[in-house]
Write a protein that holds these residues in place. Sequence first.
Motif, PDB file in Angstrom:
ATOM      1  N   TYR A 192      -2.413 -45.898 -48.656  1.00  0.00           N
ATOM      2  CA  TYR A 192      -3.058 -46.556 -47.748  1.00  0.00           C
ATOM      3  C   TYR A 192      -2.693 -48.001 -47.117  1.00  0.00           C
ATOM      4  O   TYR A 192      -2.742 -48.503 -46.266  1.00  0.00           O
ATOM      5  N   THR A 193      -1.337 -48.321 -47.627  1.00  0.00           N
ATOM      6  CA  THR A 193      -0.664 -49.478 -47.397  1.00  0.00           C
ATOM      7  C   THR A 193       0.480 -49.130 -46.601  1.00  0.00           C
ATOM      8  O   THR A 193       1.268 -50.108 -46.405  1.00  0.00           O
ATOM      9  N   GLU A 194       0.812 -47.916 -46.286  1.00  0.00           N
ATOM     10  CA  GLU A 194       2.163 -47.576 -45.793  1.00  0.00           C
ATOM     11  C   GLU A 194       2.320 -48.145 -44.350  1.00  0.00           C
ATOM     12  O   GLU A 194       3.440 -48.452 -43.723  1.00  0.00           O
ATOM     13  N   LYS A 195       1.242 -48.008 -43.550  1.00  0.00           N
ATOM     14  CA  LYS A 195       1.168 -48.630 -42.105  1.00  0.00           C
ATOM     15  C   LYS A 195       0.970 -50.094 -42.360  1.00  0.00           C
ATOM     16  O   LYS A 195       0.517 -51.089 -42.901  1.00  0.00           O
ATOM     17  N   PRO A 196       2.129 -50.738 -41.543  1.00  0.00           N
ATOM     18  CA  PRO A 196       2.579 -52.179 -41.622  1.00  0.00           C
ATOM     19  C   PRO A 196       1.090 -53.000 -41.040  1.00  0.00           C
ATOM     20  O   PRO A 196       0.506 -52.564 -40.180  1.00  0.00           O
ATOM     21  N   PRO A 197       0.839 -54.315 -41.385  1.00  0.00           N
ATOM     22  CA  PRO A 197      -0.191 -55.093 -41.009  1.00  0.00           C
ATOM     23  C   PRO A 197       0.067 -55.304 -39.390  1.00  0.00           C
ATOM     24  O   PRO A 197       1.302 -55.518 -39.024  1.00  0.00           O
ATOM     25  N   GLN A 198      -0.709 -55.605 -38.563  1.00  0.00           N
ATOM     26  CA  GLN A 198      -0.611 -56.217 -37.257  1.00  0.00           C
ATOM     27  C   GLN A 198      -0.494 -57.442 -36.889  1.00  0.00           C
ATOM     28  O   GLN A 198      -0.146 -58.112 -36.116  1.00  0.00           O
ATOM     29  N   LEU A 243      13.675 -36.528 -41.162  1.00  0.00           N
ATOM     30  CA  LEU A 243      12.520 -37.382 -40.761  1.00  0.00           C
ATOM     31  C   LEU A 243      12.225 -37.250 -39.298  1.00  0.00           C
ATOM     32  O   LEU A 243      11.092 -37.220 -38.630  1.00  0.00           O
ATOM     33  N   GLU A 244      13.398 -37.573 -38.503  1.00  0.00           N
ATOM     34  CA  GLU A 244      13.302 -37.929 -37.276  1.00  0.00           C
ATOM     35  C   GLU A 244      13.137 -36.608 -36.392  1.00  0.00           C
ATOM     36  O   GLU A 244      12.791 -36.556 -35.223  1.00  0.00           O
ATOM     37  N   ARG A 245      13.351 -35.609 -37.086  1.00  0.00           N
ATOM     38  CA  ARG A 245      13.225 -34.143 -36.169  1.00  0.00           C
ATOM     39  C   ARG A 245      12.397 -33.232 -36.640  1.00  0.00           C
ATOM     40  O   ARG A 245      12.257 -31.953 -36.295  1.00  0.00           O
ATOM     41  N   CYS A 246      11.046 -33.905 -37.393  1.00  0.00           N
ATOM     42  CA  CYS A 246      10.005 -33.085 -37.738  1.00  0.00           C
ATOM     43  C   CYS A 246       8.778 -33.715 -37.137  1.00  0.00           C
ATOM     44  O   CYS A 246       8.594 -34.832 -37.640  1.00  0.00           O
ATOM     45  N   GLU A 247       7.989 -33.027 -36.461  1.00  0.00           N
ATOM     46  CA  GLU A 247       6.695 -33.764 -35.954  1.00  0.00           C
ATOM     47  C   GLU A 247       5.817 -33.936 -37.186  1.00  0.00           C
ATOM     48  O   GLU A 247       5.194 -35.264 -36.908  1.00  0.00           O
ATOM     49  N   LEU A 248       5.823 -33.483 -38.355  1.00  0.00           N
ATOM     50  CA  LEU A 248       5.018 -33.686 -39.306  1.00  0.00           C
ATOM     51  C   LEU A 248       5.361 -35.240 -40.160  1.00  0.00           C
ATOM     52  O   LEU A 248       4.690 -35.728 -40.896  1.00  0.00           O
ATOM     53  N   ASN A 249       6.621 -35.690 -39.580  1.00  0.00           N
ATOM     54  CA  ASN A 249       7.095 -36.775 -40.301  1.00  0.00           C
ATOM     55  C   ASN A 249       6.928 -38.081 -39.275  1.00  0.00           C
ATOM     56  O   ASN A 249       7.238 -39.241 -39.673  1.00  0.00           O
ATOM     57  N   LYS A 250       6.077 -38.047 -38.296  1.00  0.00           N
ATOM     58  CA  LYS A 250       6.159 -38.875 -37.136  1.00  0.00           C
ATOM     59  C   LYS A 250       5.394 -40.002 -37.581  1.00  0.00           C
ATOM     60  O   LYS A 250       5.987 -41.072 -37.232  1.00  0.00           O
ATOM     61  N   LYS A 251       4.384 -40.040 -38.444  1.00  0.00           N
ATOM     62  CA  LYS A 251       3.746 -41.222 -38.869  1.00  0.00           C
ATOM     63  C   LYS A 251       4.963 -42.296 -39.883  1.00  0.00           C
ATOM     64  O   LYS A 251       4.815 -43.166 -39.630  1.00  0.00           O
ATOM     65  N   PHE A 252       5.246 -41.302 -40.448  1.00  0.00           N
ATOM     66  CA  PHE A 252       6.376 -42.235 -41.425  1.00  0.00           C
ATOM     67  C   PHE A 252       7.330 -42.888 -40.540  1.00  0.00           C
ATOM     68  O   PHE A 252       7.896 -44.057 -40.871  1.00  0.00           O
ATOM     69  N   VAL A 253       8.037 -42.012 -39.734  1.00  0.00           N
ATOM     70  CA  VAL A 253       8.975 -42.611 -38.869  1.00  0.00           C
ATOM     71  C   VAL A 253       8.567 -44.008 -38.275  1.00  0.00           C
ATOM     72  O   VAL A 253       9.339 -44.916 -38.020  1.00  0.00           O
ATOM     73  N   GLU A 254       7.421 -43.894 -37.309  1.00  0.00           N
ATOM     74  CA  GLU A 254       6.835 -44.793 -36.978  1.00  0.00           C
ATOM     75  C   GLU A 254       6.638 -45.962 -37.754  1.00  0.00           C
ATOM     76  O   GLU A 254       6.625 -47.145 -37.441  1.00  0.00           O
ATOM     77  N   ASN A 255       5.963 -45.887 -39.011  1.00  0.00           N
ATOM     78  CA  ASN A 255       5.919 -46.902 -40.063  1.00  0.00           C
ATOM     79  C   ASN A 255       6.962 -47.531 -40.358  1.00  0.00           C
ATOM     80  O   ASN A 255       7.313 -48.840 -40.349  1.00  0.00           O
ATOM     81  N   LYS A 298       9.725 -47.866 -38.513  1.00  0.00           N
ATOM     82  CA  LYS A 298      10.239 -48.808 -37.541  1.00  0.00           C
ATOM     83  C   LYS A 298       9.383 -49.964 -37.168  1.00  0.00           C
ATOM     84  O   LYS A 298      10.111 -51.048 -36.885  1.00  0.00           O
ATOM     85  N   ASN A 299       8.289 -49.832 -37.476  1.00  0.00           N
ATOM     86  CA  ASN A 299       7.270 -51.149 -37.201  1.00  0.00           C
ATOM     87  C   ASN A 299       7.683 -51.968 -38.423  1.00  0.00           C
ATOM     88  O   ASN A 299       7.470 -53.249 -38.433  1.00  0.00           O
ATOM     89  N   LYS A 321      19.554 -46.294 -42.671  1.00  0.00           N
ATOM     90  CA  LYS A 321      20.753 -47.340 -42.392  1.00  0.00           C
ATOM     91  C   LYS A 321      20.423 -47.855 -41.152  1.00  0.00           C
ATOM     92  O   LYS A 321      20.560 -48.916 -41.046  1.00  0.00           O
ATOM     93  N   ASN A 322      20.253 -46.970 -40.222  1.00  0.00           N
ATOM     94  CA  ASN A 322      19.909 -47.355 -38.664  1.00  0.00           C
ATOM     95  C   ASN A 322      18.759 -48.301 -38.653  1.00  0.00           C
ATOM     96  O   ASN A 322      18.758 -49.413 -37.693  1.00  0.00           O
ATOM     97  N   TYR A 323      17.868 -48.225 -39.532  1.00  0.00           N
ATOM     98  CA  TYR A 323      16.746 -49.322 -39.249  1.00  0.00           C
ATOM     99  C   TYR A 323      16.772 -50.318 -40.418  1.00  0.00           C
ATOM    100  O   TYR A 323      15.848 -50.897 -40.649  1.00  0.00           O
ATOM    101  N   GLY A 324      17.955 -50.453 -40.853  1.00  0.00           N
ATOM    102  CA  GLY A 324      18.216 -51.834 -41.773  1.00  0.00           C
ATOM    103  C   GLY A 324      17.759 -51.714 -43.021  1.00  0.00           C
ATOM    104  O   GLY A 324      17.439 -52.613 -43.706  1.00  0.00           O
TER     105      GLY A 324
END
Length: 181
Positions: free
Chosen positions: A25-31, A58-70, A72-73, A111-114
């Motif tokens: 429930y805290t995986e999504k970054p605060p706004q 992660l980047e090539r599976c639609e099921l991982n979309k939320k984690f990838v977005e999180n 990146k944010n 690595k690409n996202y630091g």
Amino acid sequence: FVNAVAERTKKDFPENRIMTFAYQYTEKPPQHVKPIDNVIIDLCDMHGEGQGCDAHPLERCELNKKFVENLKNWSRIADKIYIWDYVTNFNNYLVPLPIWKTNKEDLLFFKNYGVDGVFEQATHGGSGRGCSEIMAYVEAKLLWNPNRNVDEIVNDFITGYYGTAAEPMKEFHKLLEDRVM
């Protein structure tokens, strides 16, 4: 709250950092707030809400979309990010999960996202669980250098571990890997 603790800690222990989980429930970054510079975000890809896939990158599976977005944010607002990555089958520890090529791609993605560090949680309670020995070997080699050739690492392990049974075991592991993919 974490920033307040980190701010207070910084006064007496300026070289120390405060780590907090970004988990389910805290995986999504605060706004509207950014972690201060001595806070480490430990982002966990637990795949909450039935989302997520360990078999595919992660980047090539639609099921991982939320984690990838999180991720990146978080990388836009946090100075330090660690990843807590699960590399096991929690439904059945005995079922092999040969996802080393997937994990290589994920490590390069991190690595690409630091990302500053990765913790790979596999099976617990000893050996013999779902190819735990080969998985630990491959993961250790990839954590040192995610650019290595996975097939070479796997072949090195199989040759050294199984000896004269290496050839049929290579076929076995290839069959498992193909089935999971």
